[in-house]
Design an enzyme around this catalytic site. Structure first.
Site, PDB file in Angstrom:
ATOM      1  N   HIS A 102      -0.785  -9.863   4.368  1.00 15.78           N
ATOM      2  CA  HIS A 102      -0.131  -8.638   4.835  1.00 15.78           C
ATOM      3  C   HIS A 102       0.752  -9.001   6.012  1.00 15.78           C
ATOM      4  O   HIS A 102       0.354  -9.798   6.872  1.00 15.78           O
ATOM      5  CB  HIS A 102      -1.155  -7.590   5.282  1.00 15.78           C
ATOM      6  CG  HIS A 102      -2.063  -7.186   4.171  1.00 15.78           C
ATOM      7  ND1 HIS A 102      -1.672  -6.341   3.165  1.00 15.78           N
ATOM      8  CD2 HIS A 102      -3.321  -7.571   3.877  1.00 15.78           C
ATOM      9  CE1 HIS A 102      -2.660  -6.211   2.306  1.00 15.78           C
ATOM     10  NE2 HIS A 102      -3.669  -6.950   2.709  1.00 15.78           N
ATOM     11  N   PRO A 109       4.176  -2.378  -3.923  1.00 19.11           N
ATOM     12  CA  PRO A 109       5.117  -1.288  -3.718  1.00 19.11           C
ATOM     13  C   PRO A 109       5.725  -1.253  -2.324  1.00 19.11           C
ATOM     14  O   PRO A 109       5.051  -1.529  -1.329  1.00 19.11           O
ATOM     15  CB  PRO A 109       4.272  -0.033  -3.954  1.00 19.11           C
ATOM     16  CG  PRO A 109       2.865  -0.469  -3.796  1.00 19.11           C
ATOM     17  CD  PRO A 109       2.826  -1.895  -4.252  1.00 19.11           C
ATOM     18  N   ASN A 110       6.989  -0.900  -2.308  1.00 20.40           N
ATOM     19  CA  ASN A 110       7.795  -0.687  -1.096  1.00 20.40           C
ATOM     20  C   ASN A 110       8.172  -1.974  -0.363  1.00 20.40           C
ATOM     21  O   ASN A 110       8.941  -1.936   0.599  1.00 20.40           O
ATOM     22  CB  ASN A 110       7.098   0.300  -0.127  1.00 20.40           C
ATOM     23  CG  ASN A 110       6.879   1.650  -0.772  1.00 20.40           C
ATOM     24  OD1 ASN A 110       7.835   2.245  -1.276  1.00 20.40           O
ATOM     25  ND2 ASN A 110       5.646   2.128  -0.825  1.00 20.40           N
ATOM     26  N   ARG A 140      12.689  -0.846   6.090  1.00 14.57           N
ATOM     27  CA  ARG A 140      11.472  -0.035   6.152  1.00 14.57           C
ATOM     28  C   ARG A 140      10.705  -0.298   7.455  1.00 14.57           C
ATOM     29  O   ARG A 140      10.225  -1.412   7.686  1.00 14.57           O
ATOM     30  CB  ARG A 140      10.591  -0.435   4.965  1.00 14.57           C
ATOM     31  CG  ARG A 140       9.254   0.219   4.928  1.00 14.57           C
ATOM     32  CD  ARG A 140       8.341  -0.484   3.921  1.00 14.57           C
ATOM     33  NE  ARG A 140       7.076   0.207   3.851  1.00 14.57           N
ATOM     34  CZ  ARG A 140       5.971  -0.326   3.353  1.00 14.57           C
ATOM     35  NH1 ARG A 140       5.980  -1.559   2.869  1.00 14.57           N
ATOM     36  NH2 ARG A 140       4.867   0.356   3.339  1.00 14.57           N
ATOM     37  N   ASN A 144       0.432  -9.804  -1.792  1.00 11.91           N
ATOM     38  CA  ASN A 144       0.524  -8.697  -0.853  1.00 11.91           C
ATOM     39  C   ASN A 144       0.671  -7.456  -1.718  1.00 11.91           C
ATOM     40  O   ASN A 144       1.764  -7.151  -2.196  1.00 11.91           O
ATOM     41  CB  ASN A 144       1.737  -8.861   0.080  1.00 11.91           C
ATOM     42  CG  ASN A 144       1.833  -7.711   1.081  1.00 11.91           C
ATOM     43  OD1 ASN A 144       1.090  -6.732   0.994  1.00 11.91           O
ATOM     44  ND2 ASN A 144       2.761  -7.840   2.017  1.00 11.91           N
ATOM     45  N   ARG A 200      -4.305  -0.654  12.438  1.00 10.11           N
ATOM     46  CA  ARG A 200      -3.513   0.483  11.961  1.00 10.11           C
ATOM     47  C   ARG A 200      -4.455   1.606  11.510  1.00 10.11           C
ATOM     48  O   ARG A 200      -5.595   1.655  11.932  1.00 10.11           O
ATOM     49  CB  ARG A 200      -2.588  -0.001  10.848  1.00 10.11           C
ATOM     50  CG  ARG A 200      -1.607  -1.087  11.330  1.00 10.11           C
ATOM     51  CD  ARG A 200      -0.605  -1.442  10.264  1.00 10.11           C
ATOM     52  NE  ARG A 200       0.203  -0.280   9.893  1.00 10.11           N
ATOM     53  CZ  ARG A 200       0.945  -0.238   8.785  1.00 10.11           C
ATOM     54  NH1 ARG A 200       1.002  -1.281   7.976  1.00 10.11           N
ATOM     55  NH2 ARG A 200       1.646   0.846   8.495  1.00 10.11           N
ATOM     56  N   ALA A 229       0.332  -0.927  -0.515  1.00  4.24           N
ATOM     57  CA  ALA A 229      -0.639   0.179  -0.443  1.00  4.24           C
ATOM     58  C   ALA A 229      -1.716   0.076  -1.520  1.00  4.24           C
ATOM     59  O   ALA A 229      -2.827   0.590  -1.330  1.00  4.24           O
ATOM     60  CB  ALA A 229       0.100   1.511  -0.547  1.00  4.24           C
ATOM     61  N   TYR A 254       7.118  -3.857  10.187  1.00  4.88           N
ATOM     62  CA  TYR A 254       7.233  -4.914   9.172  1.00  4.88           C
ATOM     63  C   TYR A 254       8.298  -5.978   9.496  1.00  4.88           C
ATOM     64  O   TYR A 254       8.448  -6.928   8.729  1.00  4.88           O
ATOM     65  CB  TYR A 254       7.523  -4.279   7.801  1.00  4.88           C
ATOM     66  CG  TYR A 254       6.396  -3.388   7.335  1.00  4.88           C
ATOM     67  CD1 TYR A 254       5.130  -3.913   7.076  1.00  4.88           C
ATOM     68  CD2 TYR A 254       6.573  -2.012   7.189  1.00  4.88           C
ATOM     69  CE1 TYR A 254       4.081  -3.091   6.671  1.00  4.88           C
ATOM     70  CE2 TYR A 254       5.528  -1.186   6.778  1.00  4.88           C
ATOM     71  CZ  TYR A 254       4.292  -1.737   6.529  1.00  4.88           C
ATOM     72  OH  TYR A 254       3.251  -0.934   6.131  1.00  4.88           O
ATOM     73  N   GLU A 270      -4.795 -13.367   0.069  1.00  2.97           N
ATOM     74  CA  GLU A 270      -4.248 -12.032   0.362  1.00  2.97           C
ATOM     75  C   GLU A 270      -3.402 -12.125   1.626  1.00  2.97           C
ATOM     76  O   GLU A 270      -3.840 -12.705   2.626  1.00  2.97           O
ATOM     77  CB  GLU A 270      -5.423 -11.068   0.561  1.00  2.97           C
ATOM     78  CG  GLU A 270      -5.016  -9.670   0.974  1.00  2.97           C
ATOM     79  CD  GLU A 270      -6.242  -8.767   1.198  1.00  2.97           C
ATOM     80  OE1 GLU A 270      -7.394  -9.237   1.009  1.00  2.97           O
ATOM     81  OE2 GLU A 270      -6.037  -7.601   1.570  1.00  2.97           O
TER      82      GLU A 270
HETATM   83  C1  DQA Z   1       1.174  -4.122   3.928  1.00  5.52           C
HETATM   84  C2  DQA Z   1       0.139  -3.213   4.603  1.00  5.52           C
HETATM   85  C3  DQA Z   1      -0.195  -2.031   3.712  1.00  5.52           C
HETATM   86  O1  DQA Z   1      -1.153  -1.179   4.360  1.00  5.52           O
HETATM   87  C4  DQA Z   1       1.043  -1.211   3.424  1.00  5.52           C
HETATM   88  O2  DQA Z   1       0.749  -0.149   2.543  1.00  5.52           O
HETATM   89  C5  DQA Z   1       2.175  -2.033   2.910  1.00  5.52           C
HETATM   90  C6  DQA Z   1       2.413  -3.346   3.514  1.00  5.52           C
HETATM   91  C7  DQA Z   1       1.646  -5.253   4.864  1.00  5.52           C
HETATM   92  O3  DQA Z   1       2.221  -6.217   4.364  1.00  5.52           O
HETATM   93  O4  DQA Z   1       1.459  -5.175   6.078  1.00  5.52           O
HETATM   94  O5  DQA Z   1       2.931  -1.614   2.045  1.00  5.52           O
HETATM   95  O6  DQA Z   1       0.586  -4.711   2.789  1.00  5.52           O
END
Ligand code: DQA
Length: 152
Positions: free
Chosen positions: A101, A11-12, A19, A75, A108, A78, A24, A99
């Site tokens: 990120h 998501p997002n 964003r 990835n 964080r 959240a 990011y 995994e």
């Molecule tokens: C994320 C880190 C997560 O905590 C966050 O909710 C994201 C992006 C990252 O790529 O740094 O949506 O996965």
């Protein structure tokens, strides 16, 4: 036939570029995808690159990967920190999982410092922005014994 690797984004991540760029970066998801595709070509794997804001859709894709892919790079956004369903699907997939990120989740908020995904991951890369995706592809190709272009 080159090994297929699913690259799943949660998501997002469709909002990358606009964003919170201070966290990011300024690259869009399309930019990341282009970098990932180029790295895949250099490393002898084929990517299936997807993004969803919906937890169940990510679960369905992980289940699909079980028969259609040789590895999963994820990835989960959240959902990383909340989703037992995605963890269960990854464990059921019986595939190597990396995994990724973009941000360093360990410097964080406290709630980001626990990852369900990590319990199913062969390896974890965080804090290196889009380069993390490239590194994950290189590592996955190594795990799968894919033939890189350089050695071909
Ligand atoms: C994320 C880190 C997560 O905590 C966050 O909710 C994201 C992006 C990252 O790529 O740094 O949506 O996965």
């Amino acid at each position: 036939m080159l090994p297929v690797v699913y690259v799943l984004n949660g998501p997002n991540l469709n909002l990358l570029g606009v964003r919170e760029p201070e966290i990011y970066g300024s690259e869009t998801l399309a930019d990341l995808r282009a970098r990932a595709e180029a790295e895949a070509e250099r490393n002898g794997v084929t990517l299936d690159f997807r993004q969803s804001n919906i937890e169940g859709e990510l679960v369905n894709w992980v289940q699909e990967a079980r028969s259609k892919a040789k590895g999963i790079i994820i990835n989960a956004g959240a959902y990383t920190h909340t989703s037992v369903a995605i963890l269960d699907a990854l464990q059921a997939a019986e595939l190597p999982v990396i995994e990724v990120h973009l941000s360093n989740i360990f410097r964080r908020d406290q709630f980001r410092q626990h990852s369900y995904v990590s319990l199913a991951a062969t390896g974890v890369i965080c804090g290196l922005g889009g380069t993390g995706y490239e590194l994950a592809i290189k590592a996955m190709a190594g795990i799968l014994g894919a033939k890189s272009q350089k050695s071909a």
